[in-house]
Scaffold this active site. Structure first.
Site, PDB file in Angstrom:
ATOM      1  N   PHE A 104       0.855  -1.183   0.000  1.00 36.54           N
ATOM      2  CA  PHE A 104       0.000   0.000   0.000  1.00 36.54           C
ATOM      3  C   PHE A 104       0.890   1.231   0.000  1.00 36.54           C
ATOM      4  O   PHE A 104       1.797   1.343   0.825  1.00 36.54           O
ATOM      5  CB  PHE A 104      -0.909   0.032   1.239  1.00 36.54           C
ATOM      6  CG  PHE A 104      -1.801   1.243   1.261  1.00 36.54           C
ATOM      7  CD1 PHE A 104      -2.917   1.324   0.445  1.00 36.54           C
ATOM      8  CD2 PHE A 104      -1.504   2.328   2.088  1.00 36.54           C
ATOM      9  CE1 PHE A 104      -3.726   2.462   0.445  1.00 36.54           C
ATOM     10  CE2 PHE A 104      -2.310   3.462   2.104  1.00 36.54           C
ATOM     11  CZ  PHE A 104      -3.431   3.520   1.281  1.00 36.54           C
ATOM     12  N   ASP A 155       9.168   2.468   1.315  1.00 32.93           N
ATOM     13  CA  ASP A 155       8.010   3.170   1.856  1.00 32.93           C
ATOM     14  C   ASP A 155       7.990   2.871   3.349  1.00 32.93           C
ATOM     15  O   ASP A 155       7.572   1.797   3.774  1.00 32.93           O
ATOM     16  CB  ASP A 155       6.732   2.670   1.164  1.00 32.93           C
ATOM     17  CG  ASP A 155       5.474   3.354   1.703  1.00 32.93           C
ATOM     18  OD1 ASP A 155       5.561   3.987   2.777  1.00 32.93           O
ATOM     19  OD2 ASP A 155       4.414   3.243   1.058  1.00 32.93           O
ATOM     20  N   LYS A 201       3.162   9.796   8.266  1.00 29.95           N
ATOM     21  CA  LYS A 201       2.423   9.413   9.477  1.00 29.95           C
ATOM     22  C   LYS A 201       2.978   9.976  10.800  1.00 29.95           C
ATOM     23  O   LYS A 201       2.544  11.039  11.211  1.00 29.95           O
ATOM     24  CB  LYS A 201       2.265   7.898   9.515  1.00 29.95           C
ATOM     25  CG  LYS A 201       1.311   7.424   8.388  1.00 29.95           C
ATOM     26  CD  LYS A 201       0.656   6.107   8.658  1.00 29.95           C
ATOM     27  CE  LYS A 201      -0.578   5.915   7.791  1.00 29.95           C
ATOM     28  NZ  LYS A 201      -0.358   5.237   6.516  1.00 29.95           N
TER      29      LYS A 201
END
Ligand SMILES: *Cc1c(COP(=O)(O)O)cnc(C)c1O
Length: 406
Positions: free
Chosen positions: A138, A223, A252
């Site tokens: 993702f 990532d 995040k």
């Protein structure tokens, strides 16, 4: 108990892209969230690995207040002193030489993909555009990011798949070697998959990827939007394998709830990113940078990493115990550090509701997992409380299984 068959509450004026839980919070403190109805929940999802220092961390609150009084926004056409300061702190702490700041994870991925293609272009190999990605990954929701992850359900209806993205089965070394060719630009991978179900790439595979990229002159992009910034018990997950990337996307936890993302790169990998080649109006603005600086200052503390490993060890031991006691409910415990996946035999959405009935918040995940992504500051007492709630959720799931079998 909540009615599991009840449809999510629709909203008249919010675009219907989320099946929302009818639960609204008005206040948070540490690992506790307080609803508008006055209920208290233990937060073991942290806004999907975002509020890594807990809710209302006094240093982050102060940083926002102080900066809000001074200056919110100028423009990237001016020097932003705190942006330079945060970039220096990030590059000092990592493999990277340069940083581009964004407002989100997916924009950091977007920048990573552009940086990789532009690198080859600048080297006189414009045909190298292919980004190799893996099943279960993702990378966010921009068109490039959904094309990079290749998840069919995120691509459906949004036009033909874009050229320049290749998808491979996770962990298939032979398929990977065969896929690398004269048009390959980069390999893009999460060292620990988040949404895909908390799958941690073995250290030896990470080193293998590094070697493969070096052999073929292609770039390695990590990532670490979810697994980075202390989540695994080291500042970045790649440190466990000692296999640095050329480019890395983070976000995040960097803003602890304030939107801050970043694309980090070596000077060599970023050689094509010259004036005018990329940009952002908000990315790296003074307000975001004030929070990012305060947040990173906490996240780099070695004692916090020791704490993460201690709490993660406790969870791992206790959850393995639950797996042994409830084999019809819990199939596997996976992940790394405080990015914990619990693979279930019963539907994960139902299990999340059982946990909510115990006033515990956990996240969903691919492969029928639920994820525990607590604040890194979760205390051992709170971890114990969470395990008790999970145990009762397992009992509920078990009882429902028995009831449906008779
Ligand atoms: C959350 C996430 C993204 C996307 O970040 P946004 O801020 O939602 O754009 C990308 N990659 C990973 C691994 C993530 O966990």
């Amino acid at each position: 108990m909540a009615d599991l068959s009840a449809p999510p509450v629709p909203s008249d004026h919010i675009m219907g892209v989320y099946a929302r839980t009818p639960l609204a919070f008005e206040r948070g403190e540490g690992a506790r969230l307080y609803t508008t109805d006055g209920d208290v929940y233990l937060d073991c999802m942290a806004g999907i690995a975002v509020t890594a220092l807990g809710h209302s961390h006094p240093k982050l609150v102060q940083a926002v207040k102080d900066q809000a009084d001074k200056l919110w926004h100028t423009s990237n056409i001016f020097t932003i002193p705190n942006q330079e300061k945060l970039a220096t702190k990030l590059t000092d702490a990592t493999f990277a030489d340069v940083v581009f700041f964004t407002n989100s994870g997916t924009e950091a991925i977007e920048c990573a993909i552009k940086t990789a293609r532009k690198y080859h272009w600048a080297k006189g190999q414009p045909e190298r555009i292919d980004i190799i990605g893996f099943d279960g990954s993702f990378h966010g929701r921009t068109l490039a990011a959904v094309n990079a992850s290749g998840n069919a359900s995120y691509l459906e209806g949004f036009g033909p798949p874009m050229p320049g993205f290749v998808h491979l089965p996770y962990g298939d070394h032979e398929a990977l070697k065969a896929a690398i060719g004269p048009t390959t630009a980069a390999i893009l991978i999460e060292p620990v998959q988040g949404e895909g179900g908390a799958r941690a790439l073995p250290d030896v595979c990470m080193r293998g990827l590094r070697q493969l990229c070096d052999e073929h002159g292609i770039l390695l992009i990590y990532d670490e939007i979810q697994c980075g910034l202390g989540r695994t018990g080291k500042l970045f997950a790649y440190e466990w394998a000692d296999a640095a990337p050329d480019i890395m996307a983070v976000a995040k936890a960097l803003g602890g709830g304030f939107p801050v993302g970043a694309c980090l790169a070596t000077a060599e990998a970023a050689r094509g990113m010259t004036p005018g080649s990329h940009g952002s109006t908000y990315g790296g603005n003074p307000l975001a940078m004030a929070v990012g600086l305060a947040s990173l200052e906490e996240l780099v503390k070695p004692e916090l990493m020791d704490h993460v490993r201690e709490v993660a060890g406790y969870f791992n031991q206790q959850l393995t115990g639950l797996k042994d006691r409830f084999p019809d409910v819990v199939l596997d415990i996976r992940g790394k550090g405080l990015l914990i996946g619990v693979k279930l035999a019963t539907p994960n959405r139902e299990f999340m509701q059982h946990a909510r009935d115990e006033h515990l918040l956990i996240a969903g995940g691919g492969d029928n997992c639920v994820r525990l992504l607590p604040p890194l500051t979760l205390t051992l007492d709170e971890a114990r409380e969470a395990v008790g709630m999970l145990e009762r959720a397992c009992e509920t799931a078990q009882a429902r299984l028995k009831a449906s079998a008779t």
